[in-house]
Design a protein around this motif. Sequence first.
Motif, PDB file in Angstrom:
ATOM      1  N   GLU A 229      64.563  14.152  43.654  1.00 50.71           N
ATOM      2  CA  GLU A 229      65.655  13.308  42.934  1.00 50.71           C
ATOM      3  C   GLU A 229      65.494  12.322  42.615  1.00 50.71           C
ATOM      4  O   GLU A 229      65.232  11.558  41.488  1.00 50.71           O
ATOM      5  CB  GLU A 229      67.370  13.203  43.782  1.00 50.71           C
ATOM      6  CG  GLU A 229      67.576  14.522  43.923  1.00 50.71           C
ATOM      7  CD  GLU A 229      67.048  15.854  44.456  1.00 50.71           C
ATOM      8  OE1 GLU A 229      66.819  15.960  45.562  1.00 50.71           O
ATOM      9  OE2 GLU A 229      67.832  16.918  44.789  1.00 50.71           O
TER      10      GLU A 229
ATOM     11  N   THR B 159      62.401  20.607  45.567  1.00 50.19           N
ATOM     12  CA  THR B 159      62.809  20.492  47.541  1.00 50.19           C
ATOM     13  C   THR B 159      62.303  21.924  48.752  1.00 50.19           C
ATOM     14  O   THR B 159      61.872  20.552  49.322  1.00 50.19           O
ATOM     15  CB  THR B 159      64.696  20.898  47.707  1.00 50.19           C
ATOM     16  OG1 THR B 159      65.044  19.813  46.589  1.00 50.19           O
ATOM     17  CG2 THR B 159      65.375  20.144  48.269  1.00 50.19           C
TER      18      THR B 159
ATOM     19  N   SER C  31      69.091  16.776  39.744  1.00 49.69           N
ATOM     20  CA  SER C  31      68.536  17.416  40.843  1.00 49.69           C
ATOM     21  C   SER C  31      67.235  17.088  40.919  1.00 49.69           C
ATOM     22  O   SER C  31      66.802  17.014  39.490  1.00 49.69           O
ATOM     23  CB  SER C  31      69.338  19.127  41.407  1.00 49.69           C
ATOM     24  OG  SER C  31      70.240  19.487  41.230  1.00 49.69           O
ATOM     25  N   ALA C  32      66.322  17.498  41.679  1.00 47.20           N
ATOM     26  CA  ALA C  32      64.980  17.992  42.132  1.00 47.20           C
ATOM     27  C   ALA C  32      64.612  18.543  41.057  1.00 47.20           C
ATOM     28  O   ALA C  32      65.345  19.617  40.716  1.00 47.20           O
ATOM     29  CB  ALA C  32      64.430  18.044  43.483  1.00 47.20           C
TER      30      ALA C  32
ATOM     31  N   ARG D 159      71.943  21.559  51.196  1.00 47.23           N
ATOM     32  CA  ARG D 159      71.420  22.267  49.863  1.00 47.23           C
ATOM     33  C   ARG D 159      72.334  22.485  49.322  1.00 47.23           C
ATOM     34  O   ARG D 159      73.571  22.884  49.335  1.00 47.23           O
ATOM     35  CB  ARG D 159      70.817  23.593  50.225  1.00 47.23           C
ATOM     36  CG  ARG D 159      69.339  23.794  51.558  1.00 47.23           C
ATOM     37  CD  ARG D 159      68.620  23.066  50.400  1.00 47.23           C
ATOM     38  NE  ARG D 159      67.913  23.019  50.071  1.00 47.23           N
ATOM     39  CZ  ARG D 159      66.992  23.668  49.371  1.00 47.23           C
ATOM     40  NH1 ARG D 159      65.966  23.893  50.545  1.00 47.23           N
ATOM     41  NH2 ARG D 159      66.372  24.022  48.314  1.00 47.23           N
ATOM     42  N   GLY D 160      72.660  22.488  47.985  1.00 42.02           N
ATOM     43  CA  GLY D 160      73.261  22.524  46.899  1.00 42.02           C
ATOM     44  C   GLY D 160      74.254  21.020  46.214  1.00 42.02           C
ATOM     45  O   GLY D 160      74.879  20.891  45.994  1.00 42.02           O
ATOM     46  N   GLY D 161      73.637  19.820  47.100  1.00 43.38           N
ATOM     47  CA  GLY D 161      74.369  18.931  47.548  1.00 43.38           C
ATOM     48  C   GLY D 161      74.001  17.875  46.197  1.00 43.38           C
ATOM     49  O   GLY D 161      75.432  17.425  46.352  1.00 43.38           O
ATOM     50  N   SER D 162      73.607  18.335  45.209  1.00 42.54           N
ATOM     51  CA  SER D 162      73.809  17.660  44.159  1.00 42.54           C
ATOM     52  C   SER D 162      75.108  17.837  43.149  1.00 42.54           C
ATOM     53  O   SER D 162      75.588  16.592  42.162  1.00 42.54           O
ATOM     54  CB  SER D 162      72.627  17.979  42.558  1.00 42.54           C
ATOM     55  OG  SER D 162      71.712  17.460  43.927  1.00 42.54           O
ATOM     56  N   ASP D 163      75.295  18.677  43.762  1.00 42.86           N
ATOM     57  CA  ASP D 163      77.387  19.200  42.645  1.00 42.86           C
ATOM     58  C   ASP D 163      78.232  18.442  43.255  1.00 42.86           C
ATOM     59  O   ASP D 163      79.040  17.967  42.968  1.00 42.86           O
ATOM     60  CB  ASP D 163      77.241  20.766  43.129  1.00 42.86           C
ATOM     61  CG  ASP D 163      76.821  22.091  42.985  1.00 42.86           C
ATOM     62  OD1 ASP D 163      76.395  21.629  41.843  1.00 42.86           O
ATOM     63  OD2 ASP D 163      76.384  22.594  43.237  1.00 42.86           O
TER      64      ASP D 163
ATOM     65  N   PHE E 199      72.156  14.717  45.512  1.00 41.70           N
ATOM     66  CA  PHE E 199      71.915  15.257  47.213  1.00 41.70           C
ATOM     67  C   PHE E 199      71.926  14.082  48.106  1.00 41.70           C
ATOM     68  O   PHE E 199      71.241  14.623  49.124  1.00 41.70           O
ATOM     69  CB  PHE E 199      70.445  16.100  46.817  1.00 41.70           C
ATOM     70  CG  PHE E 199      70.183  16.348  47.812  1.00 41.70           C
ATOM     71  CD1 PHE E 199      70.744  17.507  48.842  1.00 41.70           C
ATOM     72  CD2 PHE E 199      68.538  16.114  47.859  1.00 41.70           C
ATOM     73  CE1 PHE E 199      70.074  18.032  49.799  1.00 41.70           C
ATOM     74  CE2 PHE E 199      67.928  17.175  49.461  1.00 41.70           C
ATOM     75  CZ  PHE E 199      68.569  18.082  50.262  1.00 41.70           C
TER      76      PHE E 199
END
Length: 409
Positions: free
Chosen positions: A76, A49, A43-44, A152-156, A138
């Motif tokens: 990122e 972000t 993530s960033a 939001r939280g999209g790196s998961d 993300f």
Amino acid sequence: MSKPLVVQKYGGTSMGSVERIQHVARRVKQTADAGNRVVVVVSAMSGETDRLLGLCQAISSNSHPREADQVVATGEQVSIGLLAMALRDLGQNAVSLLGSQVAIRTDRAHTKARIQAIEGDRIFRELDAGRVVVVAGFQGIDDDGNVTTLGRGGSDTTGVALAAALKADVCEIYTDVTGVFTTDPNMVPKARKLARVSYEEMLEMASLGAKVLALRSVEFGAKYSVKIHVRSTFSEEEGTVVCQEDEEMENVVVSGITYNKNESKIAVRGVPDQPGVAARLLSPLAEANIVVDMIVQNLSAQGHTDFTFTVPKSDTNAALEIVERLAKELGATGVECDRGIAKVSIVGVGMRSHAGVASKMFQTLAAENINIQMISTSEIKVSVVIDEKYVELAVRVLHSAFGLDAPDA
Ligand code: ADP
Ligand code: ASP
Ligand code: MG
């Protein structure tokens, strides 16, 4: 036999400073040294972000989703480059890749795009050359080459989707807590870490506000049976494994309590009670990509009814614009909006076979004088909407009432 393939995802706090990135690099190298092929999703850096979104808002009060994605995706890009440098300095060959370089293909829904396909060729080539591959979370790319972001939280989601696409042995989600807890451990000190949680419970918990895993990441995990291990970047402690449900899990009635303060309530008053009204109100919202959550329609009185629902806070203005126009067309008496609400939910697969769970929840809240504004239930969850100012109290008393408090806390 090729070496095991591990996907590790590190969140914003884990990447929050130069020292932390160097710490992440050491953990990644350890995993590689232990004989694994490693793909890392990052993530960033924490706060980045939000800072970038703030810049977008400062320059324009209009929403420019395509351009906003160009801006926020840079967070990122910085992280992957820095982590790859730190790895190389440790003597670990590594290469960083953007979503477009992988490529992670998405639909065109800027700021909330969905991953449609991931190409594995480039990643496998890099792994075969002995490199750790550091992928930007993300972000993705649509069919026209536009940069998209996943929400939001999209790196998961990037992490678990990559693990599925590459058929990795495990997807490890490294974060700032030691696993998935019975409720947010930063709000309730008595929260207990779960050793295992079923995909289904985790899906509910994620969709109801437990931000430790993004909802879509759990959807990918469930669909492709990805073993997800949520654990801390800062300790060696075993975390929580998200996996298929088993009998032991069913013996627990309530396994988690969640809260969500990111929704608003919109009520359309005095709507004529006719067939098709719900569709006329809700279809234009769906077309505008606004996800409507809880919906309540009152019993009709004198041919009129009230229609109440919740939407994400960030979509409230857009939703109100649409709903006010429709309310006029339908001849409704008015539209009201309350941004100060919270949704509190209890979740557990054991609810299927236990009666009286909802009433225990309502009694517990009543004993604290907390008024319930809306209720919704499914097979394995009960949700209520309450005034935002009681959210912490509600979560704490429910956590105790359902026997979830840690014994020693
Ligand atoms: P990251 O930046 O690593 O992605 P997030 O901030 O997105 O981390 O998610 C981790 C946070 O999720 C924790 O710090 C915690 O406050 C919150 N959280 C909410 N509910 C839960 C839960 N049930 N278990 C663990 N953490 C939770
Ligand atoms: N950086 C993005 C965010 O803050 C994605 C993520 O952290 O998962 O939402
Ligand atoms: Mg997160």
